[in-house]
Design an enzyme around this catalytic site. Structure first.
Site, PDB file in Angstrom:
ATOM      1  N   GLN A  78       0.850  -1.200   0.000  1.00  0.00           N
ATOM      2  CA  GLN A  78       0.000   0.000   0.000  1.00  0.00           C
ATOM      3  C   GLN A  78       0.882   1.246   0.000  1.00  0.00           C
ATOM      4  O   GLN A  78       1.093   1.861   1.040  1.00  0.00           O
ATOM      5  CB  GLN A  78      -0.898  -0.033   1.243  1.00  0.00           C
ATOM      6  CG  GLN A  78      -1.877   1.100   1.348  1.00  0.00           C
ATOM      7  CD  GLN A  78      -3.163   0.798   0.639  1.00  0.00           C
ATOM      8  OE1 GLN A  78      -3.652  -0.307   0.702  1.00  0.00           O
ATOM      9  NE2 GLN A  78      -3.709   1.782  -0.022  1.00  0.00           N
ATOM     10  N   PHE A  79       1.393   1.611  -1.171  1.00  0.00           N
ATOM     11  CA  PHE A  79       2.282   2.771  -1.257  1.00  0.00           C
ATOM     12  C   PHE A  79       1.598   4.056  -0.805  1.00  0.00           C
ATOM     13  O   PHE A  79       2.253   4.996  -0.363  1.00  0.00           O
ATOM     14  CB  PHE A  79       2.862   2.919  -2.670  1.00  0.00           C
ATOM     15  CG  PHE A  79       1.898   3.436  -3.690  1.00  0.00           C
ATOM     16  CD1 PHE A  79       1.823   4.795  -3.954  1.00  0.00           C
ATOM     17  CD2 PHE A  79       1.062   2.568  -4.391  1.00  0.00           C
ATOM     18  CE1 PHE A  79       0.935   5.283  -4.909  1.00  0.00           C
ATOM     19  CE2 PHE A  79       0.180   3.048  -5.340  1.00  0.00           C
ATOM     20  CZ  PHE A  79       0.114   4.400  -5.596  1.00  0.00           C
ATOM     21  N   THR A  80       0.275   4.119  -0.876  1.00  0.00           N
ATOM     22  CA  THR A  80      -0.439   5.346  -0.522  1.00  0.00           C
ATOM     23  C   THR A  80      -0.365   5.662   0.972  1.00  0.00           C
ATOM     24  O   THR A  80      -0.743   6.762   1.373  1.00  0.00           O
ATOM     25  CB  THR A  80      -1.909   5.293  -0.972  1.00  0.00           C
ATOM     26  OG1 THR A  80      -2.553   4.200  -0.328  1.00  0.00           O
ATOM     27  CG2 THR A  80      -2.011   5.137  -2.485  1.00  0.00           C
TER      28      THR A  80
END
Length: 150
Positions: A78-80
């Site tokens: 989950q890069f966000t």
């Protein structure tokens, strides 16, 4: 490395209408990675996650850990989680590690977690457009950042 941990009664990941991972009672872990993350961050987080006393005991008190309950784990990249919303209305993801750095660290995180709990960890697919379904139990949601050990 930043994680969002959700205690779940069930969770799954679907990619292109195909369910690729599913768990029952346990933890859904969203993980975001930055360039500065190392094996030290992974080791610290895995110890913290597996020993968090967030599962109910026989008296209904959160007194048991993932290790105590033999719970399942689903890990989703989950890069966000490293979004910066400081300026304007469009988040910046400049802090998030690119795939060449993030994928090996993500894989090490999963492997270290598997070694710690003694069983397979379910995963999504790094970089894929995933549909994540969960039934949050409690609800219990905890955010931990290895760079900010509170």
């Amino acid at each position: 490395m930043k994680v969002v941990i959700q205690r779940v009664t069930e969770a799954s990941v679907t990619i292109h209408k195909i369910k690729v991972a599913t768990i029952n009672q346990g933890l859904l872990i969203l993980v975001g990675i930055v360039n500065q993350d190392t094996q030290e961050d992974i080791d610290w987080l895995v110890r913290k996650i597996t020993n968090l006393r967030i599962f109910n005991d026989e008296n209904g008190v959160m007194n048991k850990s993932l290790l105590d309950t033999n719970g399942n784990v689903l890990v989703v990249s989950q890069f966000t989680l490293h979004a910066s919303t400081k300026k304007g209305n469009r988040p910046s993801y400049i802090k998030a590690a690119k795939a060449d750095v993030a994928i090996p660290l993500y894989e090490k995180f999963v492997k270290t977690l598997e070694n710690e709990i003694g069983k397979k960890v379910q995963t999504g697919e790094f970089g894929a457009d995933m549909k994540v379904a969960l039934l949050n139990d409690g609800p219990i949601t905890i955010i931990i950042d290895s760079k900010n050990k509170e």
